[in-house]
Design an enzyme around this catalytic site. Structure first.
Site, PDB file in Angstrom:
ATOM      1  N   HIS A 149       0.836  -1.205   0.000  1.00  0.00           N
ATOM      2  CA  HIS A 149       0.000   0.000   0.000  1.00  0.00           C
ATOM      3  C   HIS A 149       0.870   1.254   0.000  1.00  0.00           C
ATOM      4  O   HIS A 149       1.869   1.316   0.719  1.00  0.00           O
ATOM      5  CB  HIS A 149      -0.849   0.055   1.273  1.00  0.00           C
ATOM      6  CG  HIS A 149      -2.018  -0.867   1.290  1.00  0.00           C
ATOM      7  ND1 HIS A 149      -1.910  -2.220   1.496  1.00  0.00           N
ATOM      8  CD2 HIS A 149      -3.347  -0.617   1.135  1.00  0.00           C
ATOM      9  CE1 HIS A 149      -3.121  -2.761   1.471  1.00  0.00           C
ATOM     10  NE2 HIS A 149      -4.004  -1.825   1.252  1.00  0.00           N
ATOM     11  N   ASN A 181       8.257  -4.093   3.544  1.00  0.00           N
ATOM     12  CA  ASN A 181       6.857  -3.714   3.760  1.00  0.00           C
ATOM     13  C   ASN A 181       6.406  -3.987   5.193  1.00  0.00           C
ATOM     14  O   ASN A 181       5.792  -3.147   5.843  1.00  0.00           O
ATOM     15  CB  ASN A 181       5.996  -4.511   2.772  1.00  0.00           C
ATOM     16  CG  ASN A 181       4.588  -3.976   2.643  1.00  0.00           C
ATOM     17  OD1 ASN A 181       4.202  -3.041   3.336  1.00  0.00           O
ATOM     18  ND2 ASN A 181       3.817  -4.570   1.755  1.00  0.00           N
TER      19      ASN A 181
END
Length: 441
Positions: A149, A181
DNA sequence: CGGTCCCAACGT
DNA sequence: ACGTTGGGACCG
């Protein structure tokens, strides 16, 4: 009479059905395409001359075209980007990269709260992106990269729709190293939220996205990553399902067009062209749709502190560039800070330029944090949450899943032990879930 | 918090 | 019989 017919970019026209697709999205009030040509409806009988567009509509407004420009754009404006105006973020999709160039967010104390849960929400493709440029879940599957994201899911808890929008592949997701991440980038996101929830800023503007940084050709060989680019090879055969209308012109070119002859020995060994060093940009792509894997990621924050009604806020800025690889826990956030100009040069777009035109902007990472826990001389606002605190957080989550009183006591004991060992307090959240669970069992 | 993977239910 | 979807188990 002036009812509009839309022509979209030449690239999408080749895909066929693009006009119909545009109509459908118009009716649904879906995303605005980033630029649209419009022509008078009455002059478009089928099979007749191609009507000239008379205006160009962009997010910034409507431009009337001169006859000359109308002729130049007669067969369509080749759109390369698509602006996405979502409930909780704005992004610009780059068709070539199959991902956003940048994603903008605005956080306040209020809008980081909410009940929307990421459980039961999955990554989905962006159906308003033309097929050839649309990233899919298949592209990411077994690619070695995770779906990262840019606007984090946990910044979108205000509504389930906002949460769903944050999972749109083309609008908000880029291929990201899984370790990066889950750990370092995750901690950066938590740090940004804490600027409004704990560090006293009234609002934070955030800009995040992928970067493709040049590297130098090494003296003893060709560039590093181009080595494993087996897919630079030829589209030697027609992809299944592709319809090449007018095959004579659009048939695939001979393979050697895509595989140029090896460069001359002299230039291969040289890292210079005409006496000057040169850069070399290379990046991987994943999946059948060739989603670009960024070499680096950036996050820029503009934090505002209100000075009361009518007065401009005091503003603070910091930008970070992080490699798209695992990043060691102990490295401080400041190690990745870069000047705004550096980010702008690599990114290819301006970063909060209006703020810098209008207001004095301070370096966020030069501001002391009065509430810093380890205030051994000078913890700044750019202190990341400790990796230990993060570990405690995941242990607390496991606490909620305890099945027996024994198990609960054991897990809570581990949390207390870790807290003591690291010299920190047991987090309030952990105490709360312990007590709640304790009553329940 | 950030993810992956697998399987069952579902619609064509 | 098939591909897509959603929930749950799992991981750091």
């Amino acid at each position: 009479m002036l009812q509009k017919v839309a022509l979209v970019g030449a690239g999408t026209l080749l895909g066929g059905g693009a006009v119909a697709l545009y109509f459908r999205s118009q009716q649904q009030q879906a995303r605005p395409a980033s630029a649209v040509l419009s022509v008078p409806h009455s002059s478009a009988p089928s099979g007749a001359a191609v009507p000239l567009p008379h205006t160009l509509v962009t997010p910034a407004g409507r431009t009337f075209l001169s006859p000359r420009h109308a002729e130049l754009l007669k067969y369509g404006l080749p759109n390369a980007t698509q602006l996405q105006l979502k409930q909780n973020y704005v992004s610009l999709i780059d068709f070539r990269l199959r991902e956003p160039l940048w994603v903008l967010e605005h956080l306040t104390k209020e809008n980081v709260r909410g009940d929307a849960d990421r459980a039961n929400v999955g990554f989905t493709q962006d159906n308003d992106v033309p097929k050839p440029y649309r990233a899919s879940n298949d592209d990411y599957a077994k690619s070695g990269y995770s779906r990262g994201h840019m606007a984090p899911a946990s910044n979108n808890k205000t509504s389930i729709d906002a949460m769903r929008e944050s999972f749109l592949l083309s609008s908000n997701i880029v291929p990201q190293d899984l370790d990066n991440n889950m750990f370092y980038w995750n901690r950066m996101e938590r740090w940004v939220r804490q600027l409004v929830t704990k560090k006293g800023f009234d609002a934070v503007h955030i800009m995040s996205g992928p970067l493709f940084l040049p590297s130098r050709l090494s003296a003893d060989g060709p560039v590093i990553d181009a080595a494993n680019s087996t897919d630079v090879v030829p589209h030697s055969s027609t992809p299944a399902g592709a319809s090449y209308q007018g095959t004579a012109i659009l048939a695939p070119p001979p393979a050697d067009v895509f595989t140029p002859p090896p460069s001359a020995p002299s230039s291969r060994q040289s890292t210079m062209i005409a006496g000057k060093p040169f850069g070399f940009v290379s990046y991987k792509t994943i999946g059948d749709s060739h989603v670009a894997v960024p070499t680096h990621l950036f996050k820029a924050v503009l934090a505002e502190k209100s000075n009361g009604d009518g007065k401009p806020p005091t503003t603070f800025f910091a930008a970070f560039i992080v490699p798209n690889t695992p990043v060691a826990d102990h490295l401080p956030l400041k190690a990745f800070q870069v000047p705004r100009e550096t980010l702008e040069r690599y990114a290819g777009f301006q970063v909060y330029d209006r703020a810098f035109q209008m207001l004095p902007v301070m370096d966020l990472c030069a501001v002391q944090d009065p509430a810093a826990k380890n205030s051994r001389e000078g913890a700044t606002m750019c202190q990341l949450e400790n990796a230990t605190e993060f570990k405690l957080f995941t242990m607390e989550r496991d606490l909620g899943k305890a099945r027996s009183r024994d198990q609960l006591e054991k897990m809570y004991g581990q949390i207390q032990a870790l807290a003591v060992k690291e010299g920190v307090a047991v987090p309030e959240a952990a105490k709360a879930t312990y007590e709640a669970k304790s009553r329940q069992l």
